[in-house]
Design an enzyme around this catalytic site. Structure first.
Site, short mmCIF file in Angstrom:
data_model
loop_
_atom_site.label_atom_id
_atom_site.label_comp_id
_atom_site.label_asym_id
_atom_site.label_seq_id
_atom_site.Cartn_x
_atom_site.Cartn_y
_atom_site.Cartn_z
CB SER A 61 -0.97 -0.04 1.19
OG SER A 61 -1.79 -1.17 1.10
CE LYS B 75 -21.21 18.41 7.82
NZ LYS B 75 -19.82 18.86 7.58
#
Length: 327
Positions: A120, A172
């Site tokens: 990664s 949101k």
């Protein structure tokens, strides 16, 4: 005052004087040793190959960035080797180290020495160098993106808890662990994931000088041994110091130069006495010189991670990019 009392007082005074003389000598030695190690004893003043360790979970690490920059600017450091053993970490932390190593490569050869693991963000860092050396059984890769979040709605329903919310717009604080994600929220997250994925793939393709289609074939989150990574182009050589020296020789770097470990200053050590005194305290008292370092070690290095992360997870998904919430 009787003679015995006077003699006893003199003995007490002599003991106090002896103690403070001893402490003065210890402090002076520690100060001189610290200054010598900082300015003379590090081996950085003569020609050498600088080596910097990057291990554990990767974070936004300014002292590490400063160390890389110092090595890049030091004319006595004829090359820079980064020893990597990391499952990844925050994407932003990996990005900053990536840029620092690319910049260092403009002034001298930079080599990645993969030990146990470079996955990664760990592989992102390795790909930032000019040449990658790995062990035959090293773990390499995990190029891929996944966004994960917990879903606790059914648990809350069972215990009779319901979360009500009033927000400025539908997206949101989405996705939320308290209700199923809407199609719009899933589309938003997928867009972010694909953007991060494209950036990662393009980075590897550019640094490894590979066709994008070649990288895409490897960028499904898979991990590889060093042997496999050599065949598919993710590393350049198998081995260790000998192979690193052979590459540096091809870059006109003296292959007989010593490796010098560049280490960051110990921030927890007293600024006057330096790291040497902290080492003495640790050696004689058996206490860790850095309490925060011990906490981080015991937590596996993941206790304080926040933000978008790129970490290879053993036993779970091969890689995750997660959007954490700052506290």
């Amino acid at each position: 005052m009787t003679d015995p009392d006077i003699l006893a007082d003199r003995r007490r005074i002599r003991r106090k004087l002896s103690f403070w003389r001893f402490m003065t000598v210890v402090v002076a030695i520690a100060l001189v040793a610290g200054l010598f190690a900082r300015f003379q004893g590090s081996g950085r003043n003569s020609d050498h190959i600088a080596r910097i360790d990057i291990s554990g979970v990767i974070t936004d690490d300014q002292p590490l960035l400063d160390l890389i920059a110092d090595a890049a600017e030091n004319d006595s450091a004829k090359a820079l080797v980064v020893s990597i053993s990391s499952p990844g970490g925050t994407t932003y932390g990996g990005e900053r180290i990536h840029k620092a190593l690319v910049e260092a490569g403009k002034s001298k050869p930079v080599v990645a020495d993969i030990h146990t693991l470079a996955a990664s963000a760990g592989y992102m860092i390795a790909a930032s160098t000019d040449h990658i050396v790995a062990g035959e059984s090293s773990i390499v890769g995990s190029i891929g993106v996944i966004f994960q979040y917990a879903q606790a709605r059914e648990l809350l329903d069972k215990i009779g808890v319901r979360l009500e919310e009033i927000k400025s717009s539908p997206l949101k604080a989405e996705p939320s662990p308290f209700h199923d994600a809407s199609d719009e929220a899933k589309a938003m997250i997928r867009s972010m994931v694909l953007d991060s994925y494209d950036w990662f793939v393009d980075l590897v393709a550019a640094r490894r000088e590979m066709d994008r289609t070649q990288v895409l074939a490897l960028a499904d989150g898979s991990i590889f041994t060093g042997r496999q990574a050599l065949k598919n182009g993710l590393v350049d050589a198998l081995g260790g110091e000998a192979e690193i020296r052979a590459y540096l020789k091809s870059r006109d770097v003296d292959d007989t130069l010593d490796f010098v470990d560049w280490k960051r200053p110990d921030k927890t050590a007293n600024m006057i006495f330096g790291a040497r005194l902290a080492s003495i305290v640790q050696q004689f008292l058996g206490l860790p010189a850095s309490l925060s370092g011990e906490i981080d070690r015991l937590s596996g290095g993941k206790l304080f991670l926040d933000g978008l992360v790129s970490v290879w997870q053993v036993g779970g998904q091969s890689e995750s990019f997660e959007l954490g919430r700052g506290k």
